[in-house]
Every structure is written in C-alpha cells, then in structure tokens.
Design an enzyme around this catalytic site. Structure first.
Site, PDB file in Angstrom:
ATOM      1  N   SER A  22       0.800  -1.155   0.038  1.00  0.00           N
ATOM      2  CA  SER A  22      -0.006   0.138   0.125  1.00  0.00           C
ATOM      3  C   SER A  22       0.734   1.131  -0.077  1.00  0.00           C
ATOM      4  O   SER A  22       1.772   1.290  -0.870  1.00  0.00           O
ATOM      5  CB  SER A  22      -1.041  -0.017   1.207  1.00  0.00           C
ATOM      6  OG  SER A  22      -1.994   0.810   1.179  1.00  0.00           O
TER       7      SER A  22
ATOM      8  N   ASP B  38      -7.919  -7.577  -4.311  1.00  0.00           N
ATOM      9  CA  ASP B  38      -7.660  -6.141  -3.948  1.00  0.00           C
ATOM     10  C   ASP B  38      -8.479  -5.025  -5.087  1.00  0.00           C
ATOM     11  O   ASP B  38      -8.274  -5.027  -6.181  1.00  0.00           O
ATOM     12  CB  ASP B  38      -6.433  -5.897  -4.173  1.00  0.00           C
ATOM     13  CG  ASP B  38      -5.870  -4.600  -3.419  1.00  0.00           C
ATOM     14  OD1 ASP B  38      -6.739  -3.702  -3.137  1.00  0.00           O
ATOM     15  OD2 ASP B  38      -4.619  -4.344  -3.161  1.00  0.00           O
TER      16      ASP B  38
ATOM     17  N   HIS C  49      -7.187  -6.070  -0.252  1.00  0.00           N
ATOM     18  CA  HIS C  49      -5.996  -5.325  -0.175  1.00  0.00           C
ATOM     19  C   HIS C  49      -5.136  -5.819   1.125  1.00  0.00           C
ATOM     20  O   HIS C  49      -3.972  -5.987   0.945  1.00  0.00           O
ATOM     21  CB  HIS C  49      -6.430  -3.844  -0.078  1.00  0.00           C
ATOM     22  CG  HIS C  49      -5.153  -2.736   0.196  1.00  0.00           C
ATOM     23  ND1 HIS C  49      -4.359  -2.734  -0.911  1.00  0.00           N
ATOM     24  CD2 HIS C  49      -4.739  -2.180   1.020  1.00  0.00           C
ATOM     25  CE1 HIS C  49      -3.308  -1.888  -0.674  1.00  0.00           C
ATOM     26  NE2 HIS C  49      -3.619  -1.242   0.428  1.00  0.00           N
TER      27      HIS C  49
END
Lengths: 317, 317
Positions: free
Chosen positions: A128, A266, A299
């Site tokens: 991320s 994700d 995610h």
C-alpha cells in the site's frame, strides 16, 4: 531489537516548505552491520516496529529472520509513532504542518539510514503506502537499492483511491473523534473484500445481541482499536501523501530491480493496474516483474497472507 | 401523465407495527386501461415520476413508450416524494417512524394499484432497491405479475452492502446536513466504477482551480444536488429496508417470469451474484433467466446505459 530517534536536521519538502528540524524514528532487528539490509516501509497507519504489524513476515523463522537479515523499520515523515509530523512537529515547524509527499518520506529515510551507516539496501519492501515508498526508493536512489518489492500498490493513486481518501478526510472534518472512527471504517471496507465479508460475517445478526448486523459490530471493534492509536491530523496528512503519488512519467531505475505484487481480490489497488505498472517499467528497460498473490482477503492480504507472500518473496533469493 | 395520492388506509408492517394511515403517491403515464401495465420501482432516492429519473427508458420512442404501455411509478412507502414516510408520517404514525421492509413497500403498492383498478402487471421492473421490489412482487404476488426484471440487484443484500449502508447512516448521525452530503458521496462511489472515474476524472486537478482533484469537485457537485432533494430520516429508513432484504429461502414464484440483469462493472451488486440468484430460482423450477449489461459505468449503468438496457429488454417482447 533496538530503537533510536535520528535527527536528520532540516528538510526541504517537495511542496517548497522547509521543515527546520526533522526526526526519524528507526527500529532495527538484527545486526546493522549485516550484509543484507531490508527496509520495510509501513502503510498508512503502521510504525517502525515492523515485527508488531507484520509478524508473519518478520521474526525468527520468518522470511525476514533477523538472524539472516538486518531488518529496518522507520516511521514515515508525517507519522505519529516517533517521527516528525503533526503530532510531533518539532521546534519551528510551520502550523499547520505542511503537506508532505512520498518522495519527502523516502528522502528523510535515506538521510536517517546514512547517519546510521546504512548505504545499501538489499531489499526495500512495503504494501500500500509502503509499496509507494518502496517504488519511490528505487526511482530516487536506484544505486542504493538492489530490489524494491511493491505490494498492493502501483505507479499512481487512482481517481477512486483519491475519492475514498477525500471522503475519509471529510469524515474527520465533521468530528475529530467520531469522524476518525468513520474514516477507519470506510478504509477497512476498502482493505477487505466482499468474499471475505461473506465468509466471515454474511448477514448474521450481531454476536452481542445488539440491533445491528455482525459486520457492523466488527467495524465498531476496529474503530475502537484505531481511535486509541491514531491521530486525526496525521491520518489526513498521510492520505494526502498517498493521493499525490504518481510516478507514471518516471524513467526506469538503473540497477534496482522491481517486483510488483498484485492481490487478486484487491479493489483499492486492482491487480490489473499493478501488472500494468510492472509492464510499463519493463517496457522502459527496467528489470521489472509481476507476481500475483491469490487471496480472498482483499488489499489487506499483504498483512494476512504471510505464507503466500513468503512463497512469492522466496523467488527473490 | 397524471398523478394522485392514493389513501390505502392502515397497513400492518412486517416489523409488527401498525401504520394507521398510509398514502401512496402514484404517477401514471399513458392509458391506465391499457392491456400492458408496467410498474417501475424506483431505487433509493427516486420518485414516482419515473420519466424524470429514467428518461432513456420511459417516454415517446423509448422502450416503455406511454403510447404502447401504461407506465406506473409509485413513491415507495417510507419515501419523501409524496408517500407516507418519515418526512410525511400522517396522523397517528408512531415516532420515530417504524422500520419498513421491501415487502411492506410492495404490499402498499399492491393495495394502491388495486384501488386504481390495476390487478395485473405485464412487467414490474427496477434497478437496485427497485430490483429488490420487482423480485418481491414476483414472490409475493406471482399471479399478478407476468415478468419481473431485476437489474443490478439479486436475492439478498450482501455483508459489504450492509456495511456500506451502515457507514452512510453513521455519517448522517454525525451531522444531519453535512453527513447527508458525505453519505451521498460514499454512495456515489459504490454506484460508479474505477474505470469510469479513470476516464472522466483521472488525476486531473479541480476544474475551478481549487486545491483538490477533479473527482472531489464532482462529488461536491453531486452532494449539492442531493441535499436539496433528500431527507436524512428517509435516507436512513430506506437503507435499513435494503439491508433487510434476503429472499434466498423463497420458493419459486408460480407464473411470474424472472429476468435478472447483472452489470459487468457493478461492485455493489456483483454480476456473478446476480447470475447465481437467477440460477438458484431456475433450479427451483422458476422461469428465471440472466442477462448481462456490459458497461464501465458500474451500478449506475441501469440509469446511464438506456440503449444497452433496451436491447436486453427487447428480448422480452
């Protein structure tokens, strides 16, 4: 494990503002003189204590075993876990705290590592926002990085990602405390997947008998945990840093190899976009590869699926 | 076009509460004595004026041309466009306004139509919450419905859908006006798609020169439009009705045919779940089919892609 706060002095930010006194909170696991140093860049709400939030990846018997690696974590510039940021602005910092970029974070890290005598990273890795930092490291300091591993991130923050962050900041603006809870809940939905929620919560009623669904109770619990450890100004600042990330015009890094890891479920950083970023850098001549982590976790799979991630990282050795 | 408010008297709600005086706002386009009546059920924020919000589907030369169809729209029970609801509770209504279900909405509609002399629907059709109503019509009044068309909806609201609605209600609870704006923005993200945002907004700066991205300005504009026309209590009530929807245990409807239309880029009601619902009813012996609307618009494609939708509906004739 040892921790220290490194004073890197003044830092000229990408926005043009000078931060007169910048500190970087650094945690080191293993021997700092080791051949192989891995810098683990944390995501939006992480800290330099990478073993705390990535226990499946860092630790004895894990992929980054401090017996074999020097594992370094640094709280990002702007963070609230010991580095300079809105919660700890330092003497002479402008008020409000200026906007920072992922590039600023990485430059501060590079200077802190230089002061600690670390000039070369075998691996810089993160998921991320951490993945954005890993990529920025490879682009800005390509000769100091052997491999950058970019997980659940790619070469820009999308319009949908920008919008989701904007709504979270809007929640904060409505009410600093209750808004922080709501922002976290919005974020959690983007970190998970429909599949995971169907499996874990389905349409079951609240487990404590309250007039709500189980999934609502789960989100309340996550908000409880979050408000104890996060600061609203920090959260707003770091989401702005994510929003600004776009390296689609960057040249291929010299020397540094890139590994992009997309997560199949994700929807915040779509795997097809991650693959496209890997291909874009490869087409520019970089040593750039793509791998996919197959998971229903969404995610957050980079945190939740340590074994599958280790299998992918194993190909690095 | 003619409009009337039909007094259907008292209604016993599924939650057990009696609503003593219930009105249904009805809009009729075309001749009410026509052979072919289509009831168009609106989504979360629609009204009985179906041509206003579905102009590509209702009107002269459109699929539901009032010259060929009697087109009926009814503001849902609980709505704020003329029917009984929190904004117009009527004499003797409990305070706060009781929770209503999709089944309650459909029962109120059925009684209003009976008073207007409409006993048979050639088609009942809707998207999203409107699709839930269309399916509920086929299940609860199967002999009065020839075909139910369920677009961008399926046989239950998912845990992710429930969570998204809960966060929108939480925004309302933070601040009735600004929270309604935030709720709308959250909802809009679920109605659109990453592909659409990439195409329309990308990472462009605000078109008016403000310190924000274009996508943020778009969301502000949508919030401006919304707060002029929506009521927070109504919004909370209708999201609860969506959350409660689950007909996975229902038997196959006798007589009524089902057409489920999934939208390829819809992430609020995933096309694979829509297909699964169609197959489930087919496996129970219903005349149940699935069609897919291919679009990058996301959930809102049922509003935005009139021509593609008409092509699918054309197979009805």
């Amino acid at each position: 494990m040892r921790e220290e706060t490194v004073d890197i002095g003044a830092l000229q930010l990408e926005c043009g503002t000078l931060l007169p006194a910048v500190e970087q909170r650094v945690t080191i696991y293993g021997d700092a003189r080791a051949d192989r140093v891995v810098l683990i860049a944390h995501a939006l709400t992480g800290s330099s204590r990478v073993q705390d939030w990535w226990p499946g990846v860092v630790g004895e018997g894990k992929f980054f075993d401090p017996a074999r690696w020097c594992v370094v974590g640094i709280n990002v510039l702007g963070g609230c876990y010991g580095s300079t940021g809105p919660a700890n602005p330092g003497a002479g910092a402008p008020e409000p705290f200026p906007r920072i970029s992922v590039r600023d974070m990485v430059r501060a890290q590079q200077r802190a590592l230089a002061q600690l005598g670390i000039e070369r990273l075998a691996v810089v890795i993160g998921g991320s926002l951490g993945g954005m930092q890993a990529l920025r490291w490879a682009l800005d300091f390509p000769l100091q990085v052997d491999r950058a591993v970019v997980i659940g991130a790619h070469d820009h923050h999308s319009a949908m990602g920008v919008a989701l962050n904007a709504l979270q900041r809007e929640a904060l603006a409505l009410d600093p405390q209750r808004g922080l809870r709501l922002a976290r809940k919005i974020a959690i939905l983007t970190y998970k997947s429909e599949e995971l929620f169907n499996e874990r919560h389905e349409r079951r009623p609240d487990r404590h008998g309250l007039d709500r669904y189980d999934v609502e109770g789960y989100l309340e619990h996550q908000a409880d945990l979050f408000e104890r450890r996060m600061d609203a100004r920090t959260y707003a600042l770091l989401t702005h840093a994510m929003d600004g990330f776009d390296v689609r015009e960057a040249a291929a890094p010299k020397h540094a190899e890139l590994l992009f890891v997309g997560i199949s479920s994700d929807w915040l950083f779509r795997p097809r976009e991650v693959r496209a970023a890997a291909q874009r850098f490869a087409s520019l001549g970089a040593a750039s590869r793509y791998a996919e982590l197959h998971s229903d976790h969404g995610h957050d799979a980079f945190l939740a699926e340590s074994d599958a991630l280790a299998a992918i990282l194993g190909a690095l050795d």
